[in-house]
Design a protein around this motif. Structure first.
Motif, PDB file in Angstrom:
ATOM      1  N   ILE A   1       4.556  10.548  -6.754  1.00 26.25           N
ATOM      2  CA  ILE A   1       5.756  11.047  -7.422  1.00 26.25           C
ATOM      3  C   ILE A   1       5.580  10.746  -9.027  1.00 26.25           C
ATOM      4  CG2 ILE A   1       6.951  10.747  -5.595  1.00 26.25           C
ATOM      5  CD1 ILE A   1       8.200   8.611  -7.012  1.00 26.25           C
ATOM      6  N   THR A   2       4.718   9.920  -9.629  1.00 21.07           N
ATOM      7  CA  THR A   2       4.544   9.755 -10.900  1.00 21.07           C
ATOM      8  C   THR A   2       3.996  10.888 -11.739  1.00 21.07           C
ATOM      9  OG1 THR A   2       4.429   7.307 -10.392  1.00 21.07           O
ATOM     10  CG2 THR A   2       3.669   8.076 -12.808  1.00 21.07           C
ATOM     11  N   ARG A   3       4.374  11.258 -12.877  1.00 21.87           N
ATOM     12  CA  ARG A   3       3.965  12.284 -13.817  1.00 21.87           C
ATOM     13  C   ARG A   3       3.881  11.591 -15.307  1.00 21.87           C
ATOM     14  NH1 ARG A   3       3.443  14.056  -9.331  1.00 21.87           N
ATOM     15  NH2 ARG A   3       4.010  16.138  -8.545  1.00 21.87           N
ATOM     16  N   PRO A   4       3.064  12.209 -15.944  1.00 23.12           N
ATOM     17  CA  PRO A   4       2.870  11.565 -17.192  1.00 23.12           C
ATOM     18  C   PRO A   4       3.792  12.018 -18.179  1.00 23.12           C
ATOM     19  CG  PRO A   4       0.948  13.307 -16.864  1.00 23.12           C
ATOM     20  CD  PRO A   4       1.822  13.235 -15.447  1.00 23.12           C
TER      21      PRO A   4
ATOM     22  N   GLU B   1       6.665  21.713  -3.709  1.00 22.51           N
ATOM     23  CA  GLU B   1       5.241  20.805  -3.445  1.00 22.51           C
ATOM     24  C   GLU B   1       5.353  19.476  -3.559  1.00 22.51           C
ATOM     25  OE1 GLU B   1       0.650  21.039  -5.176  1.00 22.51           O
ATOM     26  OE2 GLU B   1       2.213  22.471  -5.796  1.00 22.51           O
ATOM     27  N   LEU B   2       6.135  18.955  -4.497  1.00 20.98           N
ATOM     28  CA  LEU B   2       6.167  17.279  -4.660  1.00 20.98           C
ATOM     29  C   LEU B   2       7.085  16.974  -3.350  1.00 20.98           C
ATOM     30  CD1 LEU B   2       6.145  15.158  -6.927  1.00 20.98           C
ATOM     31  CD2 LEU B   2       8.507  15.315  -6.433  1.00 20.98           C
ATOM     32  N   ARG B   3       8.057  17.721  -2.952  1.00 23.54           N
ATOM     33  CA  ARG B   3       8.693  17.215  -1.884  1.00 23.54           C
ATOM     34  C   ARG B   3       7.811  17.146  -0.631  1.00 23.54           C
ATOM     35  NH1 ARG B   3      14.701  17.714   0.136  1.00 23.54           N
ATOM     36  NH2 ARG B   3      14.466  17.515   2.298  1.00 23.54           N
ATOM     37  N   ARG B   4       7.088  18.288  -0.394  1.00 20.81           N
ATOM     38  CA  ARG B   4       6.317  18.206   0.769  1.00 20.81           C
ATOM     39  C   ARG B   4       5.155  16.976   0.870  1.00 20.81           C
ATOM     40  NH1 ARG B   4       6.507  23.899  -0.211  1.00 20.81           N
ATOM     41  NH2 ARG B   4       4.547  23.819  -1.239  1.00 20.81           N
ATOM     42  N   ALA B   5       4.645  16.759  -0.398  1.00 21.58           N
ATOM     43  CA  ALA B   5       3.489  15.643  -0.502  1.00 21.58           C
ATOM     44  C   ALA B   5       4.336  14.244  -0.088  1.00 21.58           C
ATOM     45  CB  ALA B   5       3.065  15.581  -1.852  1.00 21.58           C
ATOM     46  N   VAL B   6       5.531  14.022  -0.505  1.00 20.08           N
ATOM     47  CA  VAL B   6       6.283  12.906  -0.031  1.00 20.08           C
ATOM     48  C   VAL B   6       6.540  12.998   1.515  1.00 20.08           C
ATOM     49  CG1 VAL B   6       8.450  11.667  -0.685  1.00 20.08           C
ATOM     50  CG2 VAL B   6       7.390  12.586  -2.471  1.00 20.08           C
TER      51      VAL B   6
ATOM     52  N   ASP C   1       0.989  -1.143  -0.076  1.00 20.99           N
ATOM     53  CA  ASP C   1       0.207   0.225   0.220  1.00 20.99           C
ATOM     54  C   ASP C   1       0.935   1.349  -0.030  1.00 20.99           C
ATOM     55  OD1 ASP C   1      -2.659   1.470   0.580  1.00 20.99           O
ATOM     56  OD2 ASP C   1      -1.525   1.938   2.000  1.00 20.99           O
ATOM     57  N   TRP C   2       2.079   1.229   0.898  1.00 18.60           N
ATOM     58  CA  TRP C   2       2.788   2.581   0.744  1.00 18.60           C
ATOM     59  C   TRP C   2       3.363   2.602  -0.449  1.00 18.60           C
ATOM     60  CZ3 TRP C   2       8.213   2.586   0.139  1.00 18.60           C
ATOM     61  CH2 TRP C   2       8.778   4.052   0.377  1.00 18.60           C
ATOM     62  N   ALA C   3       4.088   1.652  -1.045  1.00 15.35           N
ATOM     63  CA  ALA C   3       4.590   1.762  -2.286  1.00 15.35           C
ATOM     64  C   ALA C   3       3.766   2.341  -3.378  1.00 15.35           C
ATOM     65  CB  ALA C   3       5.448   0.564  -2.678  1.00 15.35           C
ATOM     66  N   GLN C   4       2.315   1.943  -3.582  1.00 15.10           N
ATOM     67  CA  GLN C   4       1.414   2.102  -4.392  1.00 15.10           C
ATOM     68  C   GLN C   4       1.178   3.723  -4.163  1.00 15.10           C
ATOM     69  OE1 GLN C   4      -2.221   0.004  -4.565  1.00 15.10           O
ATOM     70  NE2 GLN C   4      -0.939  -1.928  -4.341  1.00 15.10           N
ATOM     71  N   ARG C   5       0.896   4.302  -3.023  1.00 15.02           N
ATOM     72  CA  ARG C   5       0.576   5.480  -2.519  1.00 15.02           C
ATOM     73  C   ARG C   5       1.943   6.404  -3.152  1.00 15.02           C
ATOM     74  NH1 ARG C   5      -3.073   6.173   2.717  1.00 15.02           N
ATOM     75  NH2 ARG C   5      -4.455   4.341   2.285  1.00 15.02           N
TER      76      ARG C   5
ATOM     77  N   ARG D   1      14.853  12.206 -10.272  1.00 15.05           N
ATOM     78  CA  ARG D   1      14.203  11.877 -11.102  1.00 15.05           C
ATOM     79  C   ARG D   1      14.184  13.039 -12.326  1.00 15.05           C
ATOM     80  NH1 ARG D   1      11.612   7.302  -9.499  1.00 15.05           N
ATOM     81  NH2 ARG D   1      10.339   7.096 -11.194  1.00 15.05           N
ATOM     82  N   SER D   2      14.477  12.736 -13.568  1.00 11.11           N
ATOM     83  CA  SER D   2      14.639  13.693 -14.489  1.00 11.11           C
ATOM     84  C   SER D   2      13.482  14.600 -14.554  1.00 11.11           C
ATOM     85  CB  SER D   2      15.015  13.036 -15.951  1.00 11.11           C
ATOM     86  OG  SER D   2      13.832  12.251 -16.174  1.00 11.11           O
TER      87      SER D   2
END
Length: 245
Positions: free
Chosen positions: A150-153, A209-214, A141-145, A196-197
């Motif tokens: 972090i995944t982007r199109p 913002e992404l760092r805060r979410a992680v 569950d943690w890895a899925q979240r 990640r590139s």
């Protein structure tokens, strides 16, 4: 933002890349490298994450890396490795002089046709082309979240499970998966994400913002909350192609 710009972004995050990116299981190199190998060539070597696993398995290890900052860090960390400027499509090496050519986390930046032609040129008959990808195992569950956060199109597609990724004059094609767990402290884990590139090229505000979410995920999820280290499960996909003798 083009794929080329993504590929050339890593030098601006060389510290995060070296601090955060995982290495590779020794068993991967054990399986890839032919017995009695003399010269091993690691292409798109970055700061030498996979290059390290090749040490001691051949008389010479050559790292090919186009980014000057990444190449300089590799040379400083691995002074016994010859680090040269080049790409998968243009390696500054003579014909038929390598026993193995590896691309760890880098084949998806290479033009496949050009990369196959160049690897074929550099390899000795009977040599091995190895394609390697560390892929996070997202079955928990943690890895899925984490993947959701972090995944982007615009993330570069990695064809790590594509058995037909390589054509050309290769007589054998094998695929193996190595499962393992990488443990790292919180700051290294965050650097893994930030290296990640598609994260490197984000505007500063979006990257923050992404760092805060992680960080919020680490602090709130039962698998990671309060832990000094983060356990990241990986499935390392390895494709081994043997050149006709």
């Amino acid at each position: 933002m083009t794929s080329e710009q993504h590929a050339r972004s890593f030098g601006s995050a060389v510290d995060a890349y070296e601090h955060g990116r995982p290495g590779y299981p020794a068993a991967v190199a054990d399986w890839l490298v032919p017995t009695g190998a003399e010269r091993l060539v690691d292409v798109g070597a970055g700061t030498g994450k996979f290059t390290r696993t090749l040490l001691g398995r051949g008389a010479e290890v050559v790292a090919v890396e186009p980014d000057p900052a990444m190449r300089a860090r590799l040379a400083a960390l691995l002074p016994d490795v010859r680090a040269v400027d080049g790409t998968g499509e243009a390696m500054p090496l003579p014909d038929r002089t390598a026993d193995a050519v590896t691309f760890a986390q880098s084949w998806h930046w290479v033009d496949p046709e050009g990369g196959v032609a160049e690897a074929t040129r550099v390899l000795r008959p009977g040599g091995v082309l190895g394609l390697v990808w560390n892929v996070r195992d997202e079955s928990s569950d943690w890895a899925q979240r984490l993947g959701d956060v972090i995944t982007r199109p615009e993330a570069q597609r990695m064809a790590y499970d594509d058995e037909s990724a390589v054509g050309g004059p290769f007589r054998t094609r094998e695929h193996r998966v190595f499962e393992w767990v990488h443990q790292q402290d919180r700051s290294a884990f965050l650097d893994m994400v930030l290296s990640r590139s598609y994260v490197i090229v984000l505007p500063d505000a979006e990257r923050a913002e992404l760092r805060r979410a992680v960080e919020e995920l680490l602090d709130s999820h039962p698998e990671t909350a309060g832990n000094e280290t983060v356990r990241v499960p990986y499935r390392t996909h390895v494709h081994r192609y043997g050149l006709r003798a």
